[in-house]
Design a protein around this motif. Structure first.
Motif, PDB file in Angstrom:
ATOM      1  N   ARG A 222       0.775  -1.318  -0.080  1.00 33.74           N
ATOM      2  CA  ARG A 222      -0.018  -0.094   0.107  1.00 33.74           C
ATOM      3  C   ARG A 222       0.824   1.364   0.095  1.00 33.74           C
ATOM      4  O   ARG A 222       1.769   1.153   0.782  1.00 33.74           O
ATOM      5  CB  ARG A 222      -0.887  -0.135   1.134  1.00 33.74           C
ATOM      6  CG  ARG A 222      -1.916   1.306   1.252  1.00 33.74           C
ATOM      7  CD  ARG A 222      -3.200   0.899   1.766  1.00 33.74           C
ATOM      8  NE  ARG A 222      -3.960  -0.239   1.038  1.00 33.74           N
ATOM      9  CZ  ARG A 222      -4.646  -1.031   1.504  1.00 33.74           C
ATOM     10  NH1 ARG A 222      -4.765  -1.001   2.764  1.00 33.74           N
ATOM     11  NH2 ARG A 222      -4.938  -2.089   0.867  1.00 33.74           N
ATOM     12  N   ARG A 223       0.412   2.270  -0.761  1.00 33.06           N
ATOM     13  CA  ARG A 223       1.054   3.408  -0.649  1.00 33.06           C
ATOM     14  C   ARG A 223       0.843   4.410   0.377  1.00 33.06           C
ATOM     15  O   ARG A 223      -0.284   4.043   0.945  1.00 33.06           O
ATOM     16  CB  ARG A 223       0.821   4.107  -2.189  1.00 33.06           C
ATOM     17  CG  ARG A 223       1.022   3.822  -3.592  1.00 33.06           C
ATOM     18  CD  ARG A 223       0.532   4.584  -4.424  1.00 33.06           C
ATOM     19  NE  ARG A 223       0.816   6.049  -4.403  1.00 33.06           N
ATOM     20  CZ  ARG A 223       1.849   6.540  -5.208  1.00 33.06           C
ATOM     21  NH1 ARG A 223       2.209   5.913  -6.149  1.00 33.06           N
ATOM     22  NH2 ARG A 223       1.752   7.805  -5.107  1.00 33.06           N
ATOM     23  N   LYS A 224       1.758   5.392   0.679  1.00 37.99           N
ATOM     24  CA  LYS A 224       1.212   6.256   1.668  1.00 37.99           C
ATOM     25  C   LYS A 224       0.574   7.469   1.133  1.00 37.99           C
ATOM     26  O   LYS A 224      -0.396   7.610   1.555  1.00 37.99           O
ATOM     27  CB  LYS A 224       2.611   6.595   2.523  1.00 37.99           C
ATOM     28  CG  LYS A 224       2.376   7.533   3.485  1.00 37.99           C
ATOM     29  CD  LYS A 224       3.455   8.178   4.239  1.00 37.99           C
ATOM     30  CE  LYS A 224       3.308   9.085   5.668  1.00 37.99           C
ATOM     31  NZ  LYS A 224       4.453   9.260   6.110  1.00 37.99           N
ATOM     32  N   VAL A 225       0.836   7.731   0.017  1.00 40.96           N
ATOM     33  CA  VAL A 225       0.266   9.111  -0.593  1.00 40.96           C
ATOM     34  C   VAL A 225      -0.424   8.516  -1.889  1.00 40.96           C
ATOM     35  O   VAL A 225       0.242   7.898  -2.882  1.00 40.96           O
ATOM     36  CB  VAL A 225       1.441  10.107  -0.980  1.00 40.96           C
ATOM     37  CG1 VAL A 225       0.675  11.592  -1.495  1.00 40.96           C
ATOM     38  CG2 VAL A 225       2.092  10.508   0.440  1.00 40.96           C
ATOM     39  N   CYS A 226      -1.360   9.059  -2.297  1.00 37.76           N
ATOM     40  CA  CYS A 226      -2.159   8.596  -3.368  1.00 37.76           C
ATOM     41  C   CYS A 226      -1.577   9.517  -4.523  1.00 37.76           C
ATOM     42  O   CYS A 226      -1.234  10.542  -4.601  1.00 37.76           O
ATOM     43  CB  CYS A 226      -3.786   9.202  -3.182  1.00 37.76           C
ATOM     44  SG  CYS A 226      -4.848   8.971  -4.866  1.00 37.76           S
ATOM     45  N   PRO A 233      -9.525  10.822 -16.482  1.00 39.29           N
ATOM     46  CA  PRO A 233     -10.597  10.040 -17.137  1.00 39.29           C
ATOM     47  C   PRO A 233     -10.005   9.030 -17.503  1.00 39.29           C
ATOM     48  O   PRO A 233      -8.955   9.107 -18.473  1.00 39.29           O
ATOM     49  CB  PRO A 233     -10.922  11.158 -18.239  1.00 39.29           C
ATOM     50  CG  PRO A 233     -10.238  12.263 -18.471  1.00 39.29           C
ATOM     51  CD  PRO A 233      -9.314  12.263 -17.165  1.00 39.29           C
ATOM     52  N   GLY A 234     -10.662   7.848 -17.783  1.00 42.04           N
ATOM     53  CA  GLY A 234     -10.312   6.460 -18.403  1.00 42.04           C
ATOM     54  C   GLY A 234      -8.876   5.748 -17.731  1.00 42.04           C
ATOM     55  O   GLY A 234      -8.460   4.965 -18.348  1.00 42.04           O
ATOM     56  N   ILE A 235      -8.429   6.283 -16.572  1.00 38.94           N
ATOM     57  CA  ILE A 235      -7.180   5.768 -16.129  1.00 38.94           C
ATOM     58  C   ILE A 235      -7.665   4.866 -14.868  1.00 38.94           C
ATOM     59  O   ILE A 235      -8.479   5.016 -14.085  1.00 38.94           O
ATOM     60  CB  ILE A 235      -6.138   6.656 -15.381  1.00 38.94           C
ATOM     61  CG1 ILE A 235      -5.693   7.930 -16.424  1.00 38.94           C
ATOM     62  CG2 ILE A 235      -4.880   6.091 -14.698  1.00 38.94           C
ATOM     63  CD1 ILE A 235      -5.029   7.366 -17.557  1.00 38.94           C
ATOM     64  N   PRO A 236      -7.227   3.542 -15.185  1.00 36.16           N
ATOM     65  CA  PRO A 236      -7.800   2.611 -14.072  1.00 36.16           C
ATOM     66  C   PRO A 236      -6.982   2.568 -12.853  1.00 36.16           C
ATOM     67  O   PRO A 236      -6.016   3.300 -12.492  1.00 36.16           O
ATOM     68  CB  PRO A 236      -7.403   1.048 -14.656  1.00 36.16           C
ATOM     69  CG  PRO A 236      -6.285   1.552 -15.588  1.00 36.16           C
ATOM     70  CD  PRO A 236      -6.365   2.854 -16.487  1.00 36.16           C
ATOM     71  N   SER A 237      -7.894   2.399 -11.709  1.00 40.69           N
ATOM     72  CA  SER A 237      -7.362   2.547 -10.246  1.00 40.69           C
ATOM     73  C   SER A 237      -6.121   1.614  -9.915  1.00 40.69           C
ATOM     74  O   SER A 237      -6.066   0.381 -10.870  1.00 40.69           O
ATOM     75  CB  SER A 237      -8.526   1.747  -9.368  1.00 40.69           C
ATOM     76  OG  SER A 237      -8.175   1.626  -7.992  1.00 40.69           O
ATOM     77  N   CYS A 238      -5.348   1.832  -9.244  1.00 41.06           N
ATOM     78  CA  CYS A 238      -4.193   1.069  -8.812  1.00 41.06           C
ATOM     79  C   CYS A 238      -4.516  -0.177  -7.778  1.00 41.06           C
ATOM     80  O   CYS A 238      -3.849  -0.835  -7.213  1.00 41.06           O
ATOM     81  CB  CYS A 238      -3.115   1.861  -8.579  1.00 41.06           C
ATOM     82  SG  CYS A 238      -3.122   2.710  -7.035  1.00 41.06           S
ATOM     83  N   GLY A 239      -5.844  -0.292  -7.412  1.00 42.14           N
ATOM     84  CA  GLY A 239      -6.395  -1.150  -6.734  1.00 42.14           C
ATOM     85  C   GLY A 239      -5.831  -1.190  -5.230  1.00 42.14           C
ATOM     86  O   GLY A 239      -6.021  -0.273  -4.837  1.00 42.14           O
ATOM     87  N   LYS A 240      -5.496  -2.396  -4.846  1.00 45.04           N
ATOM     88  CA  LYS A 240      -5.389  -2.475  -3.068  1.00 45.04           C
ATOM     89  C   LYS A 240      -4.035  -1.552  -2.893  1.00 45.04           C
ATOM     90  O   LYS A 240      -3.793  -1.161  -1.842  1.00 45.04           O
ATOM     91  CB  LYS A 240      -5.000  -3.991  -2.743  1.00 45.04           C
ATOM     92  CG  LYS A 240      -6.435  -4.810  -2.937  1.00 45.04           C
ATOM     93  CD  LYS A 240      -5.926  -6.074  -2.581  1.00 45.04           C
ATOM     94  CE  LYS A 240      -7.376  -7.003  -2.657  1.00 45.04           C
ATOM     95  NZ  LYS A 240      -7.146  -8.415  -2.279  1.00 45.04           N
ATOM     96  N   LEU A 241      -3.250  -1.207  -3.890  1.00 44.09           N
ATOM     97  CA  LEU A 241      -2.288  -0.460  -3.884  1.00 44.09           C
ATOM     98  C   LEU A 241      -2.411   1.266  -3.380  1.00 44.09           C
ATOM     99  O   LEU A 241      -1.736   1.680  -2.656  1.00 44.09           O
ATOM    100  CB  LEU A 241      -1.173  -0.256  -4.921  1.00 44.09           C
ATOM    101  CG  LEU A 241       0.041   0.327  -4.883  1.00 44.09           C
ATOM    102  CD1 LEU A 241       1.211   0.084  -3.859  1.00 44.09           C
ATOM    103  CD2 LEU A 241       0.840   0.678  -6.252  1.00 44.09           C
ATOM    104  N   CYS A 242      -3.676   1.518  -3.546  1.00 42.62           N
ATOM    105  CA  CYS A 242      -4.208   3.001  -3.441  1.00 42.62           C
ATOM    106  C   CYS A 242      -4.121   3.167  -1.981  1.00 42.62           C
ATOM    107  O   CYS A 242      -4.805   2.317  -1.143  1.00 42.62           O
ATOM    108  CB  CYS A 242      -5.317   3.234  -4.178  1.00 42.62           C
ATOM    109  SG  CYS A 242      -5.851   5.079  -3.969  1.00 42.62           S
ATOM    110  N   ALA A 243      -3.671   4.536  -1.711  1.00 42.60           N
ATOM    111  CA  ALA A 243      -3.814   5.091  -0.278  1.00 42.60           C
ATOM    112  C   ALA A 243      -5.161   5.430   0.155  1.00 42.60           C
ATOM    113  O   ALA A 243      -5.415   5.537   1.362  1.00 42.60           O
ATOM    114  CB  ALA A 243      -2.722   6.414  -0.244  1.00 42.60           C
ATOM    115  N   LEU A 244      -5.847   5.588  -0.915  1.00 44.42           N
ATOM    116  CA  LEU A 244      -7.338   6.002  -0.470  1.00 44.42           C
ATOM    117  C   LEU A 244      -8.389   4.675  -0.456  1.00 44.42           C
ATOM    118  O   LEU A 244      -8.476   4.401  -1.467  1.00 44.42           O
ATOM    119  CB  LEU A 244      -7.867   7.152  -1.652  1.00 44.42           C
ATOM    120  CG  LEU A 244      -6.993   8.443  -1.552  1.00 44.42           C
ATOM    121  CD1 LEU A 244      -7.669   9.237  -2.716  1.00 44.42           C
ATOM    122  CD2 LEU A 244      -6.876   9.089  -0.113  1.00 44.42           C
TER     123      LEU A 244
END
Length: 251
Positions: A222-226, A233-244
Motif C-alpha cells: 500500500r502506498r502512503k500518498v495517493c 478520465p479513463g485511467i484505471p485504479s491501482c487497486g489495493k495499492l491505493c492510499a485512498l
C-alpha cells in the motif's frame, strides 16, 4: 561490505541492448533505457526541464488525456518517468551486477507523441561490479544520490508535493527489488521503506512510502500518498495499492 572490483562495460552490436539483464521477460527494458547516441529524439535532461520541454510535455499529455487537474497530470507523467528510470536501472544492477550511469546531468530523455516519457539515454554502459552487495540502500544509493533528488525538485516546482514524487518513485523501486529477489518477498521488513535515515545519516525520503498489510491472509502493498490517478478520465485504479480506501475498488 565486500570489496568491489569494477571493469568497464561495453555494448556489443545491440543484441542484448544496454544490459545483458534486458533479456527474456525483461527484454522490454531495451526500449526504455539505451545509450544516448542510439536514442532517437533524445534531449539532455537538464535542458528538457530548463528550456520548456517538460511544460510542453505536460500540456500535451493534459490535452490527450483530458486531464483538467494539473497535479494529477504531472503525477501520472512522473509515474512513467520513475518506472522507465528505476526498473531498468535496478534490473541491470541486481541481475547483471552492472552499475549504469544514471546521473541526472548526463542523461537524455525522449517522449511519446502523447508527451509521456518514452525512453532514457545514458552516456555509456557503466561498469560491471564484482563483490558488491546490491541490497536495499546499496542498490538504490547511486540512483538516489545522482538523479532522484534532481528530478523531484523539478517536478515539485510544477505543483505536486515532494512526498507524492518520492512515493511515485518508491512503488517502482519496491517492485523492482521484489522482482529481482534477495529481499523479503512480503516486504514489511524492507529497510529502505522502514528506516528513517539513510546510511550516511540523512533523512530517508522513502521511509513509509510503501507498507505491507495483511488483508484476509494476503500480504498487500500500500502506498502512503495517493498518486491522484483517479482524477484523470479513463485511467484505471491501482487497486489495493491505493492510499485512498474509496479508490481501491471503484465501481
Amino acid at each position: 561490505m565486500a570489496s568491489a572490483s569494477h571493469r568497464e562495460m561495453t555494448v556489443k552490436d545491440g543484441l542484448l541492448g544496454l544490459s545483458p539483464a534486458f533479456s527474456g521477460e525483461h527484454a522490454w527494458c531495451r526500449d526504455k533505457m539505451m545509450i544516448s547516441k542510439e536514442l532517437a529524439g533524445g534531449v539532455p535532461l537538464p535542458a528538457f526541464f530548463r528550456d520548456g520541454g517538460f511544460q510542453r510535455a505536460i500540456d500535451r499529455y493534459a490535452e490527450i488525456s483530458g486531464g483538467s487537474d494539473r497535479r494529477a497530470v504531472v503525477s501520472m507523467w512522473s509515474l512513467y518517468y520513475f518506472s522507465g528510470l528505476s526498473i531498468p536501472y535496478l534490473l541491470a544492477r541486481r541481475l547483471g551486477g552492472q552499475a549504469l550511469p544514471v546521473g541526472f546531468e548526463e542523461m537524455t530523455i525522449a517522449l511519446e507523441d502523447n508527451g509521456l516519457p518514452r525512453a532514457f539515454g545514458v552516456p555509456h554502459a557503466g561498469t560491471i561490479e564484482s563483490g558488491v552487495e546490491t541490497e536495499g540502500f546499496t542498490a538504490v544509493g547511486p540512483l538516489l544520490e545522482t538523479h532522484l533528488g534532481e528530478a523531484v525538485m523539478r517536478l515539485k516546482a510544477c505543483g505536486i508535493s515532494a512526498k507524492l514524487c518520492w512515493n511515485n518513485a518508491a512503488v517502482y523501486i519496491d517492485y523492482a527489488l521484489r522482482l529481482t529477489g534477495g529481499e523479503p518477498s512480503d516486504g514489511p521488513d524492507l529497510p529502505l521503506f522502514v528506516r528513517g535515515h539513510l546510511p550516511d545519516g540523512g533523512v530517508n525520503p522513502f521511509c513509509g512510502c510503501v507498507s505491507y498489510l495483511d488483508e484476509e491472509g494476503e500480504q498487500v502493498a500500500r502506498r502512503k500518498v495517493c498518486c491522484l490517478r483517479y482524477m484523470l478520465p479513463g485511467i484505471p485504479s491501482c487497486g489495493k495499492l491505493c492510499a485512498l480506501p474509496s479508490q481501491r475498488n471503484p465501481q
